[in-house]
Scaffold this motif. Structure first.
Motif, PDB file in Angstrom:
ATOM      1  N   ASP A  88      58.563  11.003   8.224  1.00  0.00           N
ATOM      2  CA  ASP A  88      58.398   9.545   8.169  1.00  0.00           C
ATOM      3  C   ASP A  88      57.064   9.224   7.511  1.00  0.00           C
ATOM      4  O   ASP A  88      56.084   8.855   8.170  1.00  0.00           O
ATOM      5  CB  ASP A  88      58.467   8.946   9.572  1.00  0.00           C
ATOM      6  CG  ASP A  88      58.436   7.419   9.537  1.00  0.00           C
ATOM      7  OD1 ASP A  88      58.733   6.845   8.459  1.00  0.00           O
ATOM      8  OD2 ASP A  88      58.113   6.803  10.571  1.00  0.00           O
ATOM      9  N   CYS A  89      57.031   9.383   6.193  1.00  0.00           N
ATOM     10  CA  CYS A  89      55.783   9.136   5.469  1.00  0.00           C
ATOM     11  C   CYS A  89      56.106   8.860   4.010  1.00  0.00           C
ATOM     12  O   CYS A  89      57.219   9.086   3.539  1.00  0.00           O
ATOM     13  CB  CYS A  89      54.836  10.335   5.577  1.00  0.00           C
ATOM     14  SG  CYS A  89      55.448  11.839   4.789  1.00  0.00           S
ATOM     15  N   TRP A  90      55.098   8.373   3.307  1.00  0.00           N
ATOM     16  CA  TRP A  90      55.169   8.201   1.865  1.00  0.00           C
ATOM     17  C   TRP A  90      54.602   9.429   1.183  1.00  0.00           C
ATOM     18  O   TRP A  90      53.646  10.032   1.675  1.00  0.00           O
ATOM     19  CB  TRP A  90      54.356   6.983   1.422  1.00  0.00           C
ATOM     20  CG  TRP A  90      54.902   5.673   1.871  1.00  0.00           C
ATOM     21  CD1 TRP A  90      54.553   4.984   2.999  1.00  0.00           C
ATOM     22  CD2 TRP A  90      55.893   4.888   1.205  1.00  0.00           C
ATOM     23  NE1 TRP A  90      55.274   3.815   3.074  1.00  0.00           N
ATOM     24  CE2 TRP A  90      56.103   3.728   1.985  1.00  0.00           C
ATOM     25  CE3 TRP A  90      56.622   5.053   0.035  1.00  0.00           C
ATOM     26  CZ2 TRP A  90      57.005   2.746   1.634  1.00  0.00           C
ATOM     27  CZ3 TRP A  90      57.525   4.066  -0.322  1.00  0.00           C
ATOM     28  CH2 TRP A  90      57.719   2.924   0.464  1.00  0.00           C
ATOM     29  N   VAL A  91      55.168   9.782   0.032  1.00  0.00           N
ATOM     30  CA  VAL A  91      54.619  10.835  -0.813  1.00  0.00           C
ATOM     31  C   VAL A  91      54.109  10.199  -2.095  1.00  0.00           C
ATOM     32  O   VAL A  91      54.835   9.450  -2.760  1.00  0.00           O
ATOM     33  CB  VAL A  91      55.671  11.911  -1.135  1.00  0.00           C
ATOM     34  CG1 VAL A  91      55.161  12.843  -2.238  1.00  0.00           C
ATOM     35  CG2 VAL A  91      56.012  12.707   0.107  1.00  0.00           C
ATOM     36  N   ALA A  92      52.852  10.491  -2.429  1.00  0.00           N
ATOM     37  CA  ALA A  92      52.235   9.986  -3.657  1.00  0.00           C
ATOM     38  C   ALA A  92      51.782  11.187  -4.474  1.00  0.00           C
ATOM     39  O   ALA A  92      50.900  11.939  -4.045  1.00  0.00           O
ATOM     40  CB  ALA A  92      51.058   9.076  -3.334  1.00  0.00           C
ATOM     41  N   LEU A  93      52.402  11.371  -5.633  1.00  0.00           N
ATOM     42  CA  LEU A  93      52.049  12.491  -6.503  1.00  0.00           C
ATOM     43  C   LEU A  93      50.884  12.106  -7.417  1.00  0.00           C
ATOM     44  O   LEU A  93      50.769  10.958  -7.842  1.00  0.00           O
ATOM     45  CB  LEU A  93      53.244  12.898  -7.359  1.00  0.00           C
ATOM     46  CG  LEU A  93      54.123  14.036  -6.839  1.00  0.00           C
ATOM     47  CD1 LEU A  93      54.713  13.688  -5.477  1.00  0.00           C
ATOM     48  CD2 LEU A  93      55.232  14.350  -7.824  1.00  0.00           C
ATOM     49  N   LEU A  94      50.055  13.105  -7.709  1.00  0.00           N
ATOM     50  CA  LEU A  94      48.967  12.923  -8.671  1.00  0.00           C
ATOM     51  C   LEU A  94      48.850  14.198  -9.490  1.00  0.00           C
ATOM     52  O   LEU A  94      48.591  15.275  -8.936  1.00  0.00           O
ATOM     53  CB  LEU A  94      47.647  12.629  -7.957  1.00  0.00           C
ATOM     54  CG  LEU A  94      46.396  12.486  -8.839  1.00  0.00           C
ATOM     55  CD1 LEU A  94      46.567  11.375  -9.855  1.00  0.00           C
ATOM     56  CD2 LEU A  94      45.154  12.259  -7.977  1.00  0.00           C
TER      57      LEU A  94
END
Length: 306
Positions: free
Chosen positions: A94-100
């Motif tokens: 239950d989370c957001w994934v932010a790629l960089l």
């Protein structure tokens, strides 16, 4: 601080200077810091210590960091991202994934803006604007305001790794990134998410990410890159059944002009009418998502299936 949990993910290979001077400082200066950073290091041994030292600036900003070596040498971005997703899932899905990407840069408000837009809209995926900077040139691009399947079949209208901001559960449901593709991973992910359905999308309609192209440095997207050409071939073979004749011609022309694909490289057996493409989209979506697909993608605001 927002109660939403954000996991930032970086897959890096042999770019310690850019990692330390560009991507990590942009992460550490976020107005809304991520709760966790997962780094998978696919670098050759001489660069690993420099990468670990670079992470000190993120720790100093108060972000928890998990650092792992890639499971196999030179495993590629998709395998490294998937390794990071599995590690993130160990803390809960239950989370957001932010790629960089290790050579890109987030603007200081990137995560905050994505979270604010998601909160207002109830979205489970947010696409923010990404600017392309070639060498020392001026930034270019346009923020996406909708996802159009045919645009991703032809090229990339503005969704790269570094502006991927999606609920982890949706990425896991797809099986993560396609490890059999050496390139075109962002386009492939967008198409698979569009075909799978079930994701409510929102768009920030502003630039919050910078994507850098250095003509002097050999990169995956460089003209004539073997990995790029191989990825385009596999992408074509996977999705050709969804392409109209017009879209197919546009795909071929772009591959030849930008990446040096040989003329006539990409062929299709027979012309495909729209009804056949819709049936192919449904069948392909079931295969890729492992679930029934609703072709009324028009019911999801900002998503167009043509």
């Amino acid at each position: 601080m927002s109660p939403e949990r954000v996991v930032a993910v970086i897959a890096t290979r042999n770019r310690p200077v850019l990692l330390a001077s560009r991507s990590l400082p942009s992460l550490a200066s976020q107005r809304r810091l991520p709760d966790l950073l997962v780094v998978v290091d696919d670098s050759d041994p001489p660069w690993r210590e420099a990468n670990r030292r670079a992470l000190e600036q993120v720790l100093a900003a108060g972000v928890e960091v998990v650092y792992e070596l890639a499971r196999t040498a030179a495993q590629g971005a998709a395998a490294s991202w998937n390794q990071a997703l599995r590690r993130a899932a160990g803390r809960g899905t239950d989370c957001w994934v932010a790629l960089l990407d290790d050579d890109d840069r987030w603007h200081p408000d990137h995560l905050a803006v994505c979270l604010e837009v998601a909160a207002r809209s109830g979205a489970e995926g947010v696409v923010s604007g990404i600017r392309t900077i070639v060498g020392d040139g001026r930034p270019s691009g346009r923020p996406l305001a909708r996802l159009v399947l045919t645009e991703f079949l032809v090229g990339n209208p503005g969704w790269q790794g570094s502006n991927t901001f999606v609920r982890l559960g949706h990425l896991l449901a797809l099986g993560g990134f396609s490890e059999e593709l050496p390139s075109t991973l962002d386009r492939d992910l967008a198409i698979r998410l569009i075909l799978a359905g079930g994701v409510r999308w929102a768009f920030t309609r502003q630039f919050t990410v910078d994507y850098f192209l250095d003509p002097a440095r050999q990169a995956l997207s460089s003209r004539g890159s073997p990995a790029k050409l191989e990825g385009l071939q596999r992408f074509h073979d996977r999705y050709v059944s969804l392409m109209s004749d017009e879209v197919h011609r546009a795909f071929c022309a772009r591959a030849e002009e930008l990446f040096g694909a040989p003329p006539g490289q990409y062929r299709r057996a027979l012309p495909v009418d729209r009804h056949a493409r819709l049936r192919a989209a449904a069948n392909l979506g079931r295969c890729l998502a492992g679930a029934p697909v609703t072709l009324l993608g028009h019911g999801q605001e900002g998503v167009v299936l043509t």
